[in-house]
Design an enzyme around this catalytic site. Structure first.
Site, PDB file in Angstrom:
ATOM      1  N   ASP A   1       0.832  -1.203   0.000  1.00 19.97           N
ATOM      2  CA  ASP A   1       0.000   0.000   0.000  1.00 19.97           C
ATOM      3  C   ASP A   1       0.868   1.255   0.000  1.00 19.97           C
ATOM      4  OD1 ASP A   1      -2.351   1.414   0.081  1.00 19.97           O
ATOM      5  OD2 ASP A   1      -3.148   0.410   1.855  1.00 19.97           O
ATOM      6  N   CYS A   2       0.263   2.381  -0.277  1.00 20.22           N
ATOM      7  CA  CYS A   2       0.997   3.657  -0.328  1.00 20.22           C
ATOM      8  C   CYS A   2      -0.039   4.773  -0.255  1.00 20.22           C
ATOM      9  CB  CYS A   2       1.769   3.714  -1.649  1.00 20.22           C
ATOM     10  SG  CYS A   2       2.387   5.341  -2.069  1.00 20.22           S
TER      11      CYS A   2
ATOM     12  N   ASP B   1     -10.625   2.348  -3.780  1.00 19.37           N
ATOM     13  CA  ASP B   1     -11.305   1.888  -2.557  1.00 19.37           C
ATOM     14  C   ASP B   1     -12.809   1.900  -2.752  1.00 19.37           C
ATOM     15  OD1 ASP B   1      -9.105   1.325  -1.071  1.00 19.37           O
ATOM     16  OD2 ASP B   1      -9.170   3.131   0.159  1.00 19.37           O
TER      17      ASP B   1
HETATM   18  C1  DGJ Z   1      -5.960   1.701   1.726  1.00 21.36           C
HETATM   19  C2  DGJ Z   1      -6.331   0.499   0.924  1.00 21.36           C
HETATM   20  O1  DGJ Z   1      -6.855   0.876  -0.303  1.00 21.36           O
HETATM   21  C3  DGJ Z   1      -7.330  -0.352   1.701  1.00 21.36           C
HETATM   22  O2  DGJ Z   1      -7.723  -1.467   0.937  1.00 21.36           O
HETATM   23  C4  DGJ Z   1      -6.701  -0.784   2.994  1.00 21.36           C
HETATM   24  O3  DGJ Z   1      -5.629  -1.648   2.743  1.00 21.36           O
HETATM   25  C5  DGJ Z   1      -6.247   0.428   3.774  1.00 21.36           C
HETATM   26  N1  DGJ Z   1      -5.416   1.283   2.988  1.00 21.36           N
HETATM   27  C6  DGJ Z   1      -5.504   0.017   5.007  1.00 21.36           C
HETATM   28  O4  DGJ Z   1      -5.014   1.069   5.715  1.00 21.36           O
END
Ligand code: DGJ
Length: 731
Positions: free
Chosen positions: A474-475, A542
């Site tokens: 993730d980032c 998301d």
């Molecule tokens: C952002 C991601 O898009 C989500 O799926 C999840 O992994 C969160 N970060 C976790 O902090």
């Protein structure tokens, strides 16, 4: 003039013209369908004289410039293959420099070129350019993937001056297109609103698509675009150029409609705050810009892009992918070992391949119980998981499912032991207040010690858990206050950050070449084809509301094949579970729901859908995509994936307009089938207790299905319909 002297004059003129042309070297860079033709003129300038459909006889390319009657090119380099600045050029340059002696001019002339077949289907063209006054060279690279009509272009800049040279601009590619009109399709976005398309006619002047975000650089504006020539391209018609920067940081794409009405495209890393000091003999290698031209509309362009991506770019692009259950939206940060053990059982029960443990499993002094603390402290949280990750991996083994884990290793919360121990590793301005994005800061990947740290986060996870089967990387922050306490030259920061990231990813892939990794950035804020060389898939958004996803996945599908697009079934949106699952199946399927709370029929449906998915996934992942009904124009969306030998196809159909009486009033014309074959059409993913309205016994010719079409019977009682088309056995 008398007629015989007129003839003599014309003859002499012809001889003169042909002798001028004879001095010119033509370099046709050809794909299966197209040609990008460079010409070296008498002054040794290298210009682009043609970009379009390939000609049968290569010798005719040199006649192309002569048939245009546009206004005069006062600069003589408007169509330069790599436009320099400070000499006769008057338009946006591809390159701008300050030489060691302080002079700002650059002039690039042809020295030589090479053509080399690298492997079947791939030919590399190089053109060496040199300044006649300064020992300064640029080498242009054009890597041609012939069958896919794809070209990757980049440049290598170097010099042998007596001191350092400063590069102010350093494009990867410089294109020059001729057409009566140009239309740009660009994208914009934000969190949960990725890939919003906009189409407009390109007017004179410069339109710039760019990013200055540093990390997750595509969040507001992705680095993919289309240019239609003459008129807006349609799905199956029109000339269209697809372009994409292969760079995971700041990019800049200038589209300049010049005073002659031609379109110049300059694409590369963004030079914003990034003047780069180049030492003598050092090479500055720009990232590739990938583009392809199609004369047959967006559908053809996408299919070629997908084929190229699967064959040559995406890690394991023709390989397998794992279906999964993710716990992010099921638990957020609130879990412990016993809850996860239950989720592992659910993973098994659901029938997916892998359980993916998301954010919240780490940090002790400042436990990661929310997004305000703990990021950077990658040791397991002893309160939540007293027996460590290894106990979860063992439990996964017991349940006969695989185990994967979330990390965000480029980031740090100010409330963390890592920040306390290494404040000098954090990107921030020494004399200014810190500014946070999701309560976090970015680690300084220009610093080799930080690169080692990030590599070790991943390496340790694999060493401690050899059967770890998946990583979600993730980032979630952009870069504010761009400053590195490691770098001497701050204007190298944005570029060296990305190079640092790639160096870590290269080390990871050298040791763990095939482990699937998802490129996530709170959504699609980061996806590009340089990153996808290290990742098997990406997280588009998301926002998993299936209605929104239909539009988003539609747009992503122009540039990225389904095998690389992770779609999870969640609680977002108002649509029934079937609709959500059906939408997620148009890519790489996952779930992020509380499985043990599912009603009996819902659970039974999910299991059935996963079984179906396992059967049809080769068609979705490797098949040819045809976008049949556009949700932006019609009340339904319809997308079709045709398997390799035209023996089977899957068609996804959704209602996108809930007004009274809306639905598939007309049949949907199928594509990509064999007109001479006979097919049956059956419905998949039928919810328990429901009956299909599709007669699976009826036989249609491919000819009928493509000319008359087929009605999926989408309406407000059948909002989502998946169809499987199969060649009738024996024919
Ligand atoms: C952002 C991601 O898009 C989500 O799926 C999840 O992994 C969160 N970060 C976790 O902090």
């Amino acid at each position: 003039m008398k007629s015989h002297s007129r003839i003599r004059f014309a003859f002499i003129l012809m001889l003169f013209v042909s002798s001028v042309y004879a001095q010119n070297t033509i370099i046709p860079i050809e794909t299966a369908s197209n040609a990008f033709v460079l010409e070296v003129n008498a002054e040794k300038s290298v210009n682009i004289i043609y970009a379009g459909e390939k000609l049968a006889d290569r010798r005719e390319y040199e006649a192309v410039p002569g048939i245009y009657r546009q206004t005069e090119d006062y600069t003589e380099v408007l169509n330069a293959a790599y436009t320099s600045s400070g000499s006769q050029n008057l338009v946006e340059p591809a390159i701008a420099v300050t030489h060691a002696d302080g002079n700002n001019s650059l002039d690039l002339r042809y020295v030589s070129h090479t053509v080399k077949t690298l492997q079947e289907n791939i030919v590399l063209y190089t053109v060496l350019l040199k300044d006649p006054v300064y020992p300064f060279t640029v080498q242009l690279f054009y890597k041609v993937y012939q069958q896919e009509d794809v070209i990757e272009q980049w440049s290598v800049i170097s010099h042998q001056e007596k001191g350092n040279v400063t590069l102010h601009k350093f494009a990867s590619a410089n294109l020059h297109l001729k057409s009566k009109a140009f239309w740009l399709t660009q994208y914009h976005g934000d969190w949960a609103k990725e890939m919003q398309p906009e189409e407009s006619r390109i007017t004179h002047g410069i339109k710039t698509l760019d990013s200055k975000l540093g990390t997750r650089a595509n969040l507001f504006q992705p680095s993919v675009f289309m240019v239609s020539l003459d008129k807006p391209a349609e799905e199956e018609a029109g000339t269209v150029l697809y372009g994409a920067m292969e760079w995971s940081g700041n990019f800049r794409i200038d589209l300049e409609l010049d005073y002659q009405d031609n379109l110049r495209i300059l694409a590369g890393m963004n030079n914003y705050a990034s003047a780069y000091t180049l030492k003598p003999k050092e090479e500055f290698v720009t990232p590739a810009f990938v583009f392809l031209l199609s004369q047959h509309g967006k559908g053809d362009a996408s299919r070629k892009m997908h084929q190229w991506a699967r064959n040559y770019k995406i890690l394991d692009g023709n390989g397998n992918r794992l279906t999964l259950l993710n716990n992010w939206e099921a638990t957020y940060f609130d879990f412990n070992e016993s809850k996860l053990f239950q989720l592992l059982k659910d993973t098994k029960n659901l029938g997916v391949d892998l359980f993916l443990l998301d954010d919240g499993w780490f940090a002790n002094k400042y436990p990661r119980n929310g997004d305000t603390a703990g990021l950077g402290d990658w040791e397991v949280n002893r309160t939540k998981l007293p027996n460590g990750i290894s106990s979860l991996v063992k439990e996964a083994d017991k349940n006969n499912v695989k185990f994967g884990i979330w990390i965000e290793p480029e980031m740090v919360n100010p409330k963390s032991e890592l920040y306390e121990k290494h404040p000098e590793w954090v990107v921030k301005q020494p004399k200014r207040d810190e500014h946070y994005f999701r309560n976090q800061l970015v680690l300084d990947l220009t610093n080799p010690s930080v690169q080692d740290f990030v590599f070790k986060v991943v390496d340790d996870l694999f060493k401690e858990n050899p059967s770890l089967a998946y990583i979600k990387w993730d980032c979630n922050a952009v870069i504010y206050n761009a400053h590195s306490s490691y770098l001497k030259d701050q204007s190298h920061f944005y570029i060296d950050y990305v190079k640092g990231l790639y160096s870590v990813l290269q080390r990871i892939r050298a040791r763990y070449p095939k482990v699937p990794m998802m490129l996530c950035s709170g959504g699609g804020g980061r996806v590009d084809y340089a990153a996808l060389a290290y990742f098997t898939e990406f997280w588009p958004s998301d926002n998993t509301d299936p209605l929104e996803r239909i539009y988003m996945q539609w747009e992503y599908s122009h540039f990225y094949p389904a095998i690389s697009v992770s779609n999870h079934v969640t609680e977002w949106g108002k649509q029934p579970l079937k609709f959500r699952v059906d939408v997620a199946m148009m890519g790489k399927l996952g779930f992020d729901i509380v499985v043990h709370d599912l009603a009996e029929k819902d659970l039974a449906f999910c299991k059935l859908a996963i079984e179906n998915y396992n059967r049809i996934k080769p068609i979705v992942w490797q098949g040819e995509l045809y976008r049949l009904a556009d949700p932006k124009k019609e009340s339904i969306a319809s997308l079709m994936y045709v398997g390799k030998d035209q023996a089977s196809a899957i068609i996804f159909n959704y209602l996108v307009n809930n007004r009274y009486g809306e639905g598939s009033k007309f049949p949907v014309k199928l594509k990509g089938l064999d007109p001479s074959k006979l097919y049956t059409v059956k419905e998949l993913n039928i919810y328990p207790g429901a009956e299909s309205r599709i007669d699976a016994a009826k036989v249609y010719s491919g000819d009928f299905l493509m000319k008359v079409g087929f009605n999926p019977q989408v309406n407000n009682r059948r909002t989502s319909v998946i169809l499987q088309v199969d060649q009738k056995s024996g024919k």
